[in-house]
Motif scaffolding. Structure first.
Motif, PDB file in Angstrom:
ATOM      1  N   LEU A  27       0.825  -1.206   0.000  1.00 13.46           N
ATOM      2  CA  LEU A  27       0.000   0.000   0.000  1.00 13.46           C
ATOM      3  C   LEU A  27       0.864   1.262   0.000  1.00 13.46           C
ATOM      4  O   LEU A  27       0.555   2.232  -0.698  1.00 13.46           O
ATOM      5  N   ALA A  28       1.930   1.250   0.779  1.00  9.54           N
ATOM      6  CA  ALA A  28       2.835   2.400   0.809  1.00  9.54           C
ATOM      7  C   ALA A  28       3.447   2.632  -0.565  1.00  9.54           C
ATOM      8  O   ALA A  28       3.534   3.779  -1.041  1.00  9.54           O
ATOM      9  N   ASP A  29       3.877   1.565  -1.218  1.00  8.41           N
ATOM     10  CA  ASP A  29       4.452   1.696  -2.559  1.00  8.41           C
ATOM     11  C   ASP A  29       3.423   2.251  -3.539  1.00  8.41           C
ATOM     12  O   ASP A  29       3.748   3.091  -4.393  1.00  8.41           O
ATOM     13  N   PHE A  77      -6.962   7.608  -0.696  1.00  8.25           N
ATOM     14  CA  PHE A  77      -6.759   6.281  -0.126  1.00  8.25           C
ATOM     15  C   PHE A  77      -8.034   5.881   0.600  1.00  8.25           C
ATOM     16  O   PHE A  77      -8.426   6.498   1.590  1.00  8.25           O
ATOM     17  N   ALA A  78      -8.729   4.863   0.102  1.00 12.23           N
ATOM     18  CA  ALA A  78      -9.974   4.385   0.707  1.00 12.23           C
ATOM     19  C   ALA A  78      -9.687   3.116   1.506  1.00 12.23           C
ATOM     20  O   ALA A  78      -8.949   2.235   1.052  1.00 12.23           O
ATOM     21  N   VAL A  79     -10.283   3.035   2.685  1.00 16.24           N
ATOM     22  CA  VAL A  79      -9.964   1.941   3.609  1.00 16.24           C
ATOM     23  C   VAL A  79     -11.231   1.425   4.279  1.00 16.24           C
ATOM     24  O   VAL A  79     -12.224   2.137   4.398  1.00 16.24           O
ATOM     25  N   HIS A 113       7.105   6.463   6.474  1.00 16.07           N
ATOM     26  CA  HIS A 113       7.292   7.885   6.192  1.00 16.07           C
ATOM     27  C   HIS A 113       6.962   8.165   4.723  1.00 16.07           C
ATOM     28  O   HIS A 113       7.776   7.965   3.827  1.00 16.07           O
ATOM     29  N   LEU A 114       5.724   8.582   4.534  1.00 17.34           N
ATOM     30  CA  LEU A 114       5.214   9.017   3.240  1.00 17.34           C
ATOM     31  C   LEU A 114       4.895  10.504   3.338  1.00 17.34           C
ATOM     32  O   LEU A 114       4.789  11.036   4.441  1.00 17.34           O
ATOM     33  N   PRO A 115       4.676  11.171   2.200  1.00 19.05           N
ATOM     34  CA  PRO A 115       4.137  12.542   2.267  1.00 19.05           C
ATOM     35  C   PRO A 115       2.644  12.497   2.602  1.00 19.05           C
ATOM     36  O   PRO A 115       1.772  12.790   1.792  1.00 19.05           O
ATOM     37  N   TRP A 116       2.363  12.093   3.841  1.00 19.57           N
ATOM     38  CA  TRP A 116       0.981  11.888   4.262  1.00 19.57           C
ATOM     39  C   TRP A 116       0.138  13.160   4.156  1.00 19.57           C
ATOM     40  O   TRP A 116      -1.094  13.078   4.023  1.00 19.57           O
ATOM     41  N   ASP A 117       0.782  14.315   4.214  1.00 16.68           N
ATOM     42  CA  ASP A 117       0.027  15.566   4.108  1.00 16.68           C
ATOM     43  C   ASP A 117      -0.581  15.761   2.729  1.00 16.68           C
ATOM     44  O   ASP A 117      -1.395  16.665   2.527  1.00 16.68           O
ATOM     45  N   ARG A 118      -0.244  14.867   1.797  1.00 18.12           N
ATOM     46  CA  ARG A 118      -0.816  14.908   0.441  1.00 18.12           C
ATOM     47  C   ARG A 118      -1.770  13.739   0.191  1.00 18.12           C
ATOM     48  O   ARG A 118      -2.155  13.478  -0.945  1.00 18.12           O
ATOM     49  N   ASP A 120      -7.446   6.400  -5.731  1.00 19.98           N
ATOM     50  CA  ASP A 120      -6.152   5.961  -6.248  1.00 19.98           C
ATOM     51  C   ASP A 120      -5.756   4.592  -5.718  1.00 19.98           C
ATOM     52  O   ASP A 120      -5.321   3.724  -6.481  1.00 19.98           O
ATOM     53  N   VAL A 121      -5.891   4.407  -4.414  1.00 24.53           N
ATOM     54  CA  VAL A 121      -5.525   3.142  -3.773  1.00 24.53           C
ATOM     55  C   VAL A 121      -6.644   2.777  -2.811  1.00 24.53           C
ATOM     56  O   VAL A 121      -7.063   3.613  -2.010  1.00 24.53           O
ATOM     57  N   MET A 122      -7.102   1.540  -2.878  1.00 25.60           N
ATOM     58  CA  MET A 122      -8.192   1.111  -1.997  1.00 25.60           C
ATOM     59  C   MET A 122      -7.855  -0.215  -1.355  1.00 25.60           C
ATOM     60  O   MET A 122      -7.507  -1.185  -2.030  1.00 25.60           O
TER      61      MET A 122
END
Length: 223
Positions: free
Chosen positions: A20-22, A36-38, A55-60, A125-127
Motif C-alpha cells: 500500500l505504501a508503494d 486512499f480508501a480503507v 514515512h510518506l508525504p501523508w500531508d498529500r 487511487d488506492v483502496m
C-alpha cells in the motif's frame, strides 16, 4: 482476480502495508494528492499499524472509509474513531480524513454534503477493502434495502444502506466508485472467508456484492 496467499497473518500485515505504501508513493509521483480508501472493522488493524509508521508525504493523502455506521465518533461502533486510533497516528496523522458521518438523525439528512466532500477526490487511487463471510463489501449487504441501486452503473457516489442484522443505518460508497478505484486490494483472513470468496467469484453481485470489484482486485489472504 489475483490471489496472494501468505504463510501467516503477521507477514500479511507487514507485506500488505509495504504494498500500500508503494502504491501511494507511485500515485504521488504522478499527481499532487492521492485518495486512499480503507475499510472499517478490526481486521485491517495490524496493516494500519504498520502503514501508519511509514514515512510518506501523508500531508498529500486524503483518507476516506469505504463505509461508515451512522453513529458519532463517541460510539464504540464508529469506524471513524477506530481509524483515528489505528491508521491516523504517527507519521500518518498528517493525512486528511474525509468524513462519511455528519451529526444528524439519519444519513439522508446529510447525504448531499457528504457526496460533495467525496466527489472531488475520485477516482480512488488506492483502496484497501474487506469482505464478510456473507460476501458483503463496504455496506453493500445481500438483502440490503438499496442494494440494487448501490450496484447500478448509475448509482450515486454514496448511499444510505440498511440491512438485516445491521443495528444502525450505514453510509457506503457504491459499486461504481469501488470498482472504479485504480488499485484495489481486498483483505481476507480465515478459511470461511476464502471459501466465500471462491463462491462470490461465481455469483452475480446481486447475490455476492463483493463480486462487483473482484475482476480488478488483488486479494491478500492468510488463514
Amino acid at each position: 482476480m489475483n490471489l496472494v496467499e501468505y504463510p501467516d497473518r503477521d507477514l500479511l500485515a507487514l507485506d500488505l502495508a509495504e504494498v500500500l505504501a508503494d502504491a501511494l508513493n507511485q500515485s504521488l509521483r504522478q499527481k499532487d494528492r492521492a485518495t486512499f480508501a480503507v475499510p472499517g472493522g478490526t481486521s485491517p488493524g495490524p496493516v494500519f499499524q504498520a502503514l501508519s509508521q511509514v514515512h510518506l508525504p501523508w500531508d498529500r493523502v486524503d483518507v476516506m472509509l469505504t463505509d461508515e455506521r451512522w453513529v458519532p465518533e463517541s460510539s464504540d461502533r464508529s469506524n471513524t474513531a477506530l481509524l483515528r486510533r489505528s491508521l491516523l497516528t504517527g507519521p500518518a496523522a498528517a493525512a486528511t480524513l474525509i468524513p462519511l458521518y455528519d451529526a444528524a438523525p439519519a444519513p439522508e439528512d446529510r447525504l448531499e454534503t457528504l457526496i460533495a466532500g467525496v466527489a472531488p477526490l475520485l477516482p480512488i487511487d488506492v483502496m484497501l477493502i474487506g469482505m464478510g463471510a456473507d460476501m458483503h463489501t463496504a455496506s453493500l449487504f445481500p438483502g440490503a434495502d438499496r442494494l440494487t441501486e448501490g450496484l447500478s452503473g448509475d448509482a450515486p457516489l454514496l448511499l444510505p444502506m440498511r440491512a438485516p442484522g445491521a443495528p444502525e443505518p450505514r453510509v457506503t460508497l457504491t459499486a461504481p466508485v469501488l470498482s472504479g478505484a485504480l488499485d484495489i486490494h481486498l483483505l481476507i483472513m480465515g478459511t470461511e472467508k476464502k471459501e466465500a470468496l471462491l463462491r462470490a467469484s461465481q455469483l452475480p453481485p446481486a447475490e455476492a456484492p463483493v463480486a462487483c470489484l473482484l475482476e480488478g482486485a488483488t486479494i491478500h489472504y492468510a488463514d
